[in-house]
Scaffold this active site. Structure first.
Site, PDB file in Angstrom:
ATOM      1  N   CYS A  83       0.987  -1.370   0.585  1.00 13.88           N
ATOM      2  CA  CYS A  83      -0.152  -0.164   0.115  1.00 13.88           C
ATOM      3  C   CYS A  83       0.702   1.449  -0.261  1.00 13.88           C
ATOM      4  O   CYS A  83       0.370   2.348   0.329  1.00 13.88           O
ATOM      5  CB  CYS A  83      -1.251   0.244   1.260  1.00 13.88           C
ATOM      6  N   HIS A 333      -9.258   3.586  -1.221  1.00 12.48           N
ATOM      7  CA  HIS A 333      -7.788   3.014  -1.074  1.00 12.48           C
ATOM      8  C   HIS A 333      -6.997   1.936  -2.274  1.00 12.48           C
ATOM      9  O   HIS A 333      -7.010   0.959  -2.028  1.00 12.48           O
ATOM     10  CB  HIS A 333      -7.708   2.301   0.061  1.00 12.48           C
TER      11      HIS A 333
END
Lengths: 387, 143
Positions: A83, A333
């Site tokens: 991420c 996200h």
């Protein structure tokens, strides 16, 4: 090392973007960033893509995107830091300019996550640890990894499920002011508390959504940047660190050591401290992650994260504005896009271009905190309006 | 949005990885017999779990197998309600991290209690199991 500035920013709308493929999605941000920088794309000397990959059909997204956007004969690669892939891409583009290798570089972050079904996405994220020892027999999921931290934090510091819900409410409020955010509606504490349990004690509204999206930044060396724009946003320091793949090897599950280490390095490089920061994007993939980030970044003492959100100190107008774009939690996200999206948001804030969600800028310093996995990777970047 | 906006790929990809365990096969063999063992470096004495043949401390490859021990204290836990595709037929499961009395931490399913009955600090026992499909694994059981 030369000074390096962000001189162009681009950001797609985040959400379920079944209207575009991965290259078309990236193109939206690339075009904006190049137009914002007022350059010809031929001036870009290398292109770095941050993308975790695996969620969409292309195996070599960097070259697919470069071909689509018309970059010919450029040096390129895809970088992966889960991420935090977006921040890793920016760091690569930064180092190329800082070292003198190039004068103008482009960093792109993209993920197209909704081409697979939701439970396959849960599976891909759950495998992001130490596969044989955490997934093969025990079926860990991404919310479950963070739930292990939430239980420990709640037990030790008295953080409550309501405190977690407050983080979600704040995120959705700011997302409602951000036209590019995945979620556009406010929620209440009750709605968050009554949502489906995903990995106890974390619920649906404690978790970021599965999103598609892209972001891009053009970087330039100091001499080039000063000729290009009146509002260069300077990259003052990038601190990075990591932690064990297997969560069982961690200590007390009260915070992310990679955040502690990388933020201290970033503050040192930028010769700044948490008290100087006007605005920050913190990696709130889950509500508990934002509270731990306050503590691990040194915005408050360990264990005081919940107090900060209860008092509204991390809202716009508080001690420090955190995630005025809605954060991962409500902006969305898209894994590889997130770090670059954070750079774009802090650049907008420091340029006073954030509109309804503009934070007061006193010292002209912003922070980007981007975690990969469950504190497996961490990148902390300090940005400033002046050198 | 109309269906013409996307093209569901007709080519499916099913991945099954063959994971090499030749350097830690003692662990899996012992587990199948109901015993939990792990590696200890014969050069610096570092105990590792999960077991690994090469020492992350001194980088020596010399190791011996020692009993892992079974007494543990629950450090933290969760109840996985939304399970991944490959666990879709499982009921929700509790996963915990236990600290072994004289060794490292272990992550495993926790049995013998509901999530409401568990607290950090609870005493657990690590037990070897074999799945209905014949795969050895281990679980914590609340004492």
């Amino acid at each position: 090392m030369r000074n390096v500035a962000i001189v162009g920013i681009g950001h797609s709308r985040f959400g379920k973007r079944s209207d575009v493929n991965v290259a078309e999605l990236a193109f939206e941000s690339i075009k904006q960033a190049i137009e914002d920088a007022k350059i010809d794309k031929k001036q870009i000397q290398n292109v770095t893509l941050g993308s975790a990959g695996g969620w969409y059909e292309e195996s070599l997204p960097a070259v697919i995107i470069n071909e689509y956007a018309g970059f010919e004969n450029v040096g390129t690669m895809r970088v992966e830091a889960a991420c935090a892939s977006g921040s890793a891409a920016v760091r690569s583009a930064y180092l190329s300019v800082a070292s003198g290798e190039a004068d103008i570089t482009l960093a792109i972050g993209v993920e197209k996550m909704t081409e697979v079904d939701t439970l396959t996405s849960v599976e891909l994220m759950g495998r992001a640890g130490s596969y044989l020892w955490e997934f093969e027999n025990y079926g860990m999921t991404f919310p479950a990894y963070y739930a292990l931290y939430a239980v420990s934090h709640m037990n030790k510091f008295g953080t409550t499920e309501e405190d977690l819900a407050r983080v979600a409410v704040k995120a959705h409020h700011y997302a409602s002011l951000n036209p590019l955010a995945h979620f556009q509606k406010e929620i209440t504490i009750e709605k968050a508390l009554n949502s489906q349990v995903v990995a106890w004690p974390l619920k649906l509204y404690d978790a970021c959504p599965i999103s598609d999206g892209s972001a891009a930044v053009v970087l330039a060396s100091e001499d080039v940047a000063r000729k290009m724009t009146d509002t260069p946003i300077w990259i003052r320091g990038i601190g990075l660190s990591s932690d064990s793949a297997n969560l069982s090897k961690r200590g007390e599950y009260l915070g992310l050591e990679a955040t502690v280490q990388s933020s201290r390095r970033a503050y040192s490089l930028a010769r700044t401290s948490p008290g100087d920061i006007d605005v920050a994007t913190c990696h709130d993939c889950f509500t508990i992650a934002e509270l731990m980030a306050y503590e691990d970044l040194g915005l408050c003492e360990k264990g005081q994260g919940a107090k900060l959100v209860r008092e509204g100190q991390t809202e716009i107008g508080g001690k420090i504005a955190v995630n005025p774009d809605g954060g991962l939690k409500a902006k969305g996200h898209p894994i590889g896009a997130t770090g670059v999206s954070m750079m774009v948001e802090i650049s907008k804030q420091l340029r006073h271009e954030a509109g309804k969600r503009q934070a007061p800028i006193k010292n002209g310093i912003g922070l980007v905190h981007n975690v990969g996995g469950t504190g497996h990777y961490c990148y902390v970047t300090v940005l400033s309006r002046s050198l | 949005m109309s269906n013409e906006d996307s093209l569901p790929s007709r080519r499916t990809l099913s991945l099954r990885f063959n994971i090499a365990i030749s350097k830690t096969k003692e662990f899996w063999a012992a587990l199948r017999e109901g015993k939990l063992i792990t590696t200890k470096c014969t050069s610096c004495g570092k105990v590792t779990f999960p077991p690994q043949a090469d020492c992350p401390n001194c980088m020596s490859s010399g190791h011996e197998w020692i009993d892992l021990g079974t007494d543990a204290v629950l450090v933290t836990f969760t109840n996985v309600q939304i399970t991944p595709t490959s666990f879709v037929n499982h009921d929700p499961y509790i996963v915990g991290i236990g600290r072994l009395a004289d060794g490292p931490n272990v992550l495993a399913w926790v049995e013998g209690a509901t999530v409401e009955q568990l607290r950090p600090g609870d005493r657990l026992r690590l037990e070897a199991r074999v799945s209905p499909e014949g795969n050895p694994y281990y679980v914590f059981v609340k004492n």
